[in-house]
Write a protein that holds these residues in place. Sequence first.
Motif, PDB file in Angstrom:
ATOM      1  N   ASP A  16      53.114 -99.074  49.857  1.00  0.00           N
ATOM      2  CA  ASP A  16      53.654 -98.008  50.694  1.00  0.00           C
ATOM      3  C   ASP A  16      54.292 -98.497  51.993  1.00  0.00           C
ATOM      4  N   GLU A  17      53.605 -99.378  52.707  1.00  0.00           N
ATOM      5  CA  GLU A  17      54.097 -99.781  54.025  1.00  0.00           C
ATOM      6  C   GLU A  17      55.166-100.858  53.952  1.00  0.00           C
ATOM      7  N   LEU A  18      54.946-101.880  53.139  1.00  0.00           N
ATOM      8  CA  LEU A  18      55.852-103.028  53.110  1.00  0.00           C
ATOM      9  C   LEU A  18      57.302-102.658  52.794  1.00  0.00           C
ATOM     10  N   PRO A  19      57.572-101.806  51.782  1.00  0.00           N
ATOM     11  CA  PRO A  19      58.980-101.457  51.519  1.00  0.00           C
ATOM     12  C   PRO A  19      59.679-100.839  52.724  1.00  0.00           C
ATOM     13  N   HIS A  20      58.975-100.015  53.489  1.00  0.00           N
ATOM     14  CA  HIS A  20      59.599 -99.391  54.661  1.00  0.00           C
ATOM     15  C   HIS A  20      59.819-100.415  55.776  1.00  0.00           C
ATOM     16  N   ILE A  21      58.872-101.309  55.964  1.00  0.00           N
ATOM     17  CA  ILE A  21      59.036-102.340  56.991  1.00  0.00           C
ATOM     18  C   ILE A  21      60.223-103.238  56.655  1.00  0.00           C
ATOM     19  N   MET A  22      60.284-103.713  55.414  1.00  0.00           N
ATOM     20  CA  MET A  22      61.370-104.616  55.030  1.00  0.00           C
ATOM     21  C   MET A  22      62.730-103.925  55.109  1.00  0.00           C
ATOM     22  N   ALA A  23      62.782-102.647  54.747  1.00  0.00           N
ATOM     23  CA  ALA A  23      64.050-101.908  54.829  1.00  0.00           C
ATOM     24  C   ALA A  23      64.469-101.659  56.272  1.00  0.00           C
ATOM     25  N   SER A  24      63.516-101.713  57.201  1.00  0.00           N
ATOM     26  CA  SER A  24      63.888-101.570  58.619  1.00  0.00           C
ATOM     27  C   SER A  24      64.461-102.873  59.172  1.00  0.00           C
ATOM     28  N   PHE A  25      64.156-104.001  58.525  1.00  0.00           N
ATOM     29  CA  PHE A  25      64.653-105.309  58.971  1.00  0.00           C
ATOM     30  C   PHE A  25      65.946-105.716  58.264  1.00  0.00           C
ATOM     31  N   PHE A  26      66.039-105.395  56.966  1.00  0.00           N
ATOM     32  CA  PHE A  26      67.122-105.882  56.113  1.00  0.00           C
ATOM     33  C   PHE A  26      67.766-104.711  55.361  1.00  0.00           C
ATOM     34  N   PRO A  27      69.008-104.880  54.871  1.00  0.00           N
ATOM     35  CA  PRO A  27      69.707-103.779  54.188  1.00  0.00           C
ATOM     36  C   PRO A  27      69.218-103.607  52.739  1.00  0.00           C
ATOM     37  N   LEU A  28      67.987-103.162  52.587  1.00  0.00           N
ATOM     38  CA  LEU A  28      67.375-103.029  51.272  1.00  0.00           C
ATOM     39  C   LEU A  28      67.392-101.576  50.811  1.00  0.00           C
ATOM     40  N   SER A  29      67.690-101.389  49.549  1.00  0.00           N
ATOM     41  CA  SER A  29      67.606-100.059  48.951  1.00  0.00           C
ATOM     42  C   SER A  29      66.148 -99.657  48.803  1.00  0.00           C
ATOM     43  N   GLN A  30      65.866 -98.381  48.978  1.00  0.00           N
ATOM     44  CA  GLN A  30      64.541 -97.848  48.698  1.00  0.00           C
ATOM     45  C   GLN A  30      64.552 -96.910  47.495  1.00  0.00           C
ATOM     46  N   ARG A  31      65.654 -96.908  46.751  1.00  0.00           N
ATOM     47  CA  ARG A  31      65.718 -96.085  45.555  1.00  0.00           C
ATOM     48  C   ARG A  31      64.862 -96.700  44.451  1.00  0.00           C
ATOM     49  N   ARG A  32      64.224 -95.859  43.673  1.00  0.00           N
ATOM     50  CA  ARG A  32      63.367 -96.354  42.595  1.00  0.00           C
ATOM     51  C   ARG A  32      64.134 -97.275  41.662  1.00  0.00           C
ATOM     52  N   GLU A  33      65.350 -96.899  41.280  1.00  0.00           N
ATOM     53  CA  GLU A  33      66.096 -97.683  40.302  1.00  0.00           C
ATOM     54  C   GLU A  33      66.497 -99.057  40.818  1.00  0.00           C
ATOM     55  N   ASP A  34      66.350 -99.296  42.121  1.00  0.00           N
ATOM     56  CA  ASP A  34      66.688-100.589  42.714  1.00  0.00           C
ATOM     57  C   ASP A  34      65.459-101.398  43.120  1.00  0.00           C
ATOM     58  N   THR A  35      64.267-100.949  42.747  1.00  0.00           N
ATOM     59  CA  THR A  35      63.041-101.557  43.256  1.00  0.00           C
ATOM     60  C   THR A  35      62.189-102.070  42.103  1.00  0.00           C
ATOM     61  N   PHE A  36      61.855-103.373  42.145  1.00  0.00           N
ATOM     62  CA  PHE A  36      61.118-104.037  41.065  1.00  0.00           C
ATOM     63  C   PHE A  36      59.934-104.798  41.666  1.00  0.00           C
ATOM     64  N   ILE A  37      58.933-105.057  40.823  1.00  0.00           N
ATOM     65  CA  ILE A  37      57.768-105.791  41.289  1.00  0.00           C
ATOM     66  C   ILE A  37      57.271-106.692  40.163  1.00  0.00           C
ATOM     67  N   ALA A  38      56.856-107.911  40.527  1.00  0.00           N
ATOM     68  CA  ALA A  38      56.389-108.883  39.536  1.00  0.00           C
ATOM     69  C   ALA A  38      55.479-109.872  40.238  1.00  0.00           C
ATOM     70  N   GLY A  39      54.732-110.630  39.430  1.00  0.00           N
ATOM     71  CA  GLY A  39      53.873-111.637  40.021  1.00  0.00           C
ATOM     72  C   GLY A  39      53.214-112.502  38.978  1.00  0.00           C
ATOM     73  N   LEU A  40      52.543-113.551  39.447  1.00  0.00           N
ATOM     74  CA  LEU A  40      51.830-114.463  38.559  1.00  0.00           C
ATOM     75  C   LEU A  40      50.334-114.378  38.821  1.00  0.00           C
ATOM     76  N   SER A  41      49.544-114.508  37.760  1.00  0.00           N
ATOM     77  CA  SER A  41      48.087-114.546  37.843  1.00  0.00           C
ATOM     78  C   SER A  41      47.575-113.306  38.595  1.00  0.00           C
ATOM     79  N   MET A  42      46.905-113.479  39.725  1.00  0.00           N
ATOM     80  CA  MET A  42      46.479-112.324  40.508  1.00  0.00           C
ATOM     81  C   MET A  42      47.657-111.433  40.859  1.00  0.00           C
TER      82      MET A  42
END
Length: 254
Positions: A100-126
């Motif tokens: 919840d918080e991180l996407p809004h913080i990053m979008a306040s610093f950089f020109p990032l979309s907050q639309r669902r269709e432009d937002t992905f998440i991935a990771g390794l192990s944990m």
Amino acid sequence: MAHLTCRYFSDVLGLSTTATVILPQVQHEAGVPGVDALPDRLPVLYLLHGLSQDDASWTRHTALERYVAHRPMAVVMPAVHRSYYANQADGYRYFDHLADELPHIMASFFPLSQRREDTFIAGLSMGGYGAMKAALRRPDRFAAAASLSGGLDVTAKPNSYPEEWRRTFGSPETSRAAHEDVIEMVRQSDPATLPRLWAWCGTEDFLLQESRTFRDACASAGVPLEYSESPGAHDWPAWDEHIPRLLDWLPLAR
């Protein structure tokens, strides 16, 4: 491209923390292609680290920068320590920060979309566990989620790291672990509302059975999951080999 270490304050965590950020660039560096054009708002991949790692691990141990150089999207890699991307029973609200918080913080610093269709998440192990948990608990925020060698049945093992497990999830007798259990989340989910899901695990990986358990739960629940296995251990050579496959799979407008 730009490779940044971003130090910022989190109200949710109540402390200063860090994220590593990669931003695309139109200019082409010798031997490294840039992007042809930049959208006004960049699609973004939140790429999560594993246990005992940090926000710089992906860029230290793989060729991630080269793999994303030609892709018109940003990559944000937050530091969450050994939190399991959870609102810890005795600790910090890392899930709320990530989802919840991180996407809004990053979008306040950089020109990032907050639309669902432009937002992905991935990771390794944990981080694979964290990515699937975020996608299943916030399906309205993410268009796609992926796991590499995910610890996808972590809440079923309170004796693996007993003190850490209790500090994070609470006692095994409470219902808190079920709230963090991605296997149970899949069983209770509405497949029509979920983002696209992808998972890979190596056949020599000690977490292989956890990926298979998640695969089987998705199949039983009618949840589409693009799943694969191939030779590989729980190590950086395997993740460096397969992160380009994950990036190619993302529904990123070309």
